[in-house]
Design a protein around this motif. Structure first.
Motif, PDB file in Angstrom:
ATOM      1  N   ALA A 292     -37.087  66.263  38.911  1.00 28.72           N
ATOM      2  CA  ALA A 292     -36.060  66.131  39.945  1.00 28.72           C
ATOM      3  C   ALA A 292     -35.765  67.488  40.568  1.00 28.72           C
ATOM      4  N   PRO A 293     -36.272  67.760  41.779  1.00 30.57           N
ATOM      5  CA  PRO A 293     -35.867  68.982  42.482  1.00 30.57           C
ATOM      6  C   PRO A 293     -34.405  68.869  42.904  1.00 30.57           C
ATOM      7  N   ASP A 294     -33.742  69.973  43.038  1.00 30.56           N
ATOM      8  CA  ASP A 294     -32.342  69.980  43.481  1.00 30.56           C
ATOM      9  C   ASP A 294     -32.310  69.860  45.006  1.00 30.56           C
ATOM     10  N   LEU A 295     -32.403  68.622  45.514  1.00 28.42           N
ATOM     11  CA  LEU A 295     -32.467  68.398  46.953  1.00 28.42           C
ATOM     12  C   LEU A 295     -31.194  68.863  47.656  1.00 28.42           C
ATOM     13  N   GLY A 296     -30.056  68.647  47.009  1.00 28.96           N
ATOM     14  CA  GLY A 296     -28.808  69.085  47.619  1.00 28.96           C
ATOM     15  C   GLY A 296     -28.792  70.583  47.856  1.00 28.96           C
ATOM     16  N   ARG A 297     -29.293  71.331  46.890  1.00 36.79           N
ATOM     17  CA  ARG A 297     -29.325  72.787  47.028  1.00 36.79           C
ATOM     18  C   ARG A 297     -30.333  73.213  48.094  1.00 36.79           C
ATOM     19  N   ILE A 298     -31.482  72.522  48.163  1.00 37.78           N
ATOM     20  CA  ILE A 298     -32.457  72.829  49.208  1.00 37.78           C
ATOM     21  C   ILE A 298     -31.812  72.673  50.581  1.00 37.78           C
ATOM     22  N   ALA A 299     -31.107  71.563  50.782  1.00 33.15           N
ATOM     23  CA  ALA A 299     -30.469  71.310  52.080  1.00 33.15           C
ATOM     24  C   ALA A 299     -29.409  72.357  52.393  1.00 33.15           C
ATOM     25  N   GLU A 300     -28.567  72.669  51.414  1.00 37.03           N
ATOM     26  CA  GLU A 300     -27.499  73.653  51.634  1.00 37.03           C
ATOM     27  C   GLU A 300     -28.071  75.017  51.987  1.00 37.03           C
ATOM     28  N   LEU A 301     -29.082  75.450  51.239  1.00 37.53           N
ATOM     29  CA  LEU A 301     -29.671  76.761  51.504  1.00 37.53           C
ATOM     30  C   LEU A 301     -30.323  76.804  52.881  1.00 37.53           C
ATOM     31  N   ALA A 302     -31.031  75.739  53.249  1.00 34.28           N
ATOM     32  CA  ALA A 302     -31.704  75.727  54.548  1.00 34.28           C
ATOM     33  C   ALA A 302     -30.694  75.859  55.681  1.00 34.28           C
ATOM     34  N   VAL A 303     -29.608  75.111  55.602  1.00 37.79           N
ATOM     35  CA  VAL A 303     -28.584  75.166  56.651  1.00 37.79           C
ATOM     36  C   VAL A 303     -27.868  76.513  56.629  1.00 37.79           C
ATOM     37  N   ASP A 304     -27.566  77.020  55.438  1.00 41.64           N
ATOM     38  CA  ASP A 304     -26.876  78.317  55.343  1.00 41.64           C
ATOM     39  C   ASP A 304     -27.748  79.447  55.904  1.00 41.64           C
ATOM     40  N   LEU A 305     -29.034  79.431  55.576  1.00 40.93           N
ATOM     41  CA  LEU A 305     -29.930  80.470  56.095  1.00 40.93           C
ATOM     42  C   LEU A 305     -30.009  80.402  57.618  1.00 40.93           C
TER      43      LEU A 305
END
Length: 341
Positions: A292-305
């Motif tokens: 299970a990848p941390d999809l929520g964290r991927i999304a948050e980081l992408a938007v924050d970057l």
């Protein structure tokens, strides 16, 4: 008159500037202050004047997300997470599907379809780093997935090799000795498959198990039918496996279907583990063990970057950043059985 920034500021007991910072998604606002302002916004029903904001900022408030295929549950769930992360900044997300076609990806990078957006979150499949750097315009971009590392833009991904090794070690740790892999691909853009195959092989070596080429099944794509067909080939071989690591959950669900049709018990005869933790695997019979990848964290980081690149200062102008997101192994019935869970 509809409520304005001044009304929200009075309700929350903060300055108009603080309300503006919250509405515009600036990160340097204390969590308790942000919560208080958001409560006032909700209570008053405040709606930002998007036209005025765009005139002041020169921004459209629209970003784009481009993924290879939306029929994939992984990319569909990722898209939903990114939409929710963008909503917190009052951004609208336009979603595009490239099908992994090089020409569509080139058009995105060249800016032919980006004239009305502030930034792009992009999961490339066909293009590599050099072509991404060569064809880009000035629109900020964040890259996802395994195709491009240390490329021309900020990049968010998981460690596929380590995750695949974890999945394979889980099977070896349960006493399985003929562990197959479904999902190998040898064409240049198949970076995901190549990384997961490397992790599989490394874990076998660590467990003292031989790497048998006959137990590595090639696939054209990562869909259920490919997994079902690959599992049939493995079962028809001279020494069928007692466990299978599938490079995504769709392949694993297809493999389980073939096993059950052939009268094999899962996990009694053959244990199966997938990758991605899609919702279907949580409700399949048996339920599917997975990475299970941390999809929520991927999304948050992408938007924050992307937000940082759209801002000012060092973060907006600095070199591309490489960020890794964690994963976890979820053991379910397809590897540990129902009674031992």
């Amino acid at each position: 008159m509809p409520p304005g920034l001044k009304d929200v500021a009075a309700q929350a007991g903060v300055s108009i500037k603080t309300v503006s910072n919250v509405v515009n998604g600036y990160v340097h606002v204390a969590p308790e202050t942000r919560a208080r302002v958001q409560q006032a916004i909700d209570a008053l029903g405040y709606k930002p004047n998007m036209a005025a904001r765009q005139l002041r900022s020169g921004r459209s408030g629209v970003i784009a997300l481009a993924v290879p295929e939306l029929q994939s549950p992984y990319f569909a769930e990722l898209a939903g997470r990114i939409v929710h992360a963008a909503e917190r900044r009052s951004w609208t997300v336009l979603i595009d599907q490239t099908d992994g076609h090089a020409e569509r990806e080139r058009n995105l990078v060249a800016g032919l379809r980006r004239h009305a957006i502030d930034g792009l979150i992009f999961s490339p499949l066909a293009l590599a780093g050099e072509e991404l750097a060569r064809g880009g315009d000035e629109t900020p971009m964040v890259l996802l997935g395994e195709r491009v590392s240390h490329g021309p833009a900020d990049h968010v991904a998981i460690d596929n090799t380590a995750a695949a090794a974890d999945a394979t070690r889980h099977l070896a740790g349960s006493g399985r000795r003929r562990i197959a892999a479904i999902g190998a691909q040898d064409f240049p853009s198949a970076v995901t498959a190549q990384q997961r195959l490397a992790g599989y092989r490394a874990a076998l070596e660590q467990a003292g198990l031989p790497t048998d080429p006959a137990l590595v099944a090639q696939v054209e794509s990562f869909h259920r039918a490919d997994g079902a067909a690959a599992m049939a080939r493995l079962l028809d071989g001279p020494q069928p496996p007692d466990a299978v690591f599938c490079f995504n959950d769709l392949l694993a669900l297809g493999a389980i279907r073939t096993l059950l049709e052939r009268g094999c018990s899962v996990p009694g005869d053959v244990a199966v583990i997938g990758f991605d933790d899609i919702e279907d695997g949580r409700f399949s019979t048996p339920t599917l063990s997975t990475i299970a990848p941390d999809l929520g964290r991927i999304a948050e980081l992408a938007v924050d970057l992307l937000a940082e690149r759209l801002g000012e200062g060092e973060a907006a102008a600095g070199p591309p950043r490489e960020l890794r997101v964690s994963h976890r192994l979820v053991a379910r019935e397809s590897t540990v059985g129902r009674d031992s869970r």
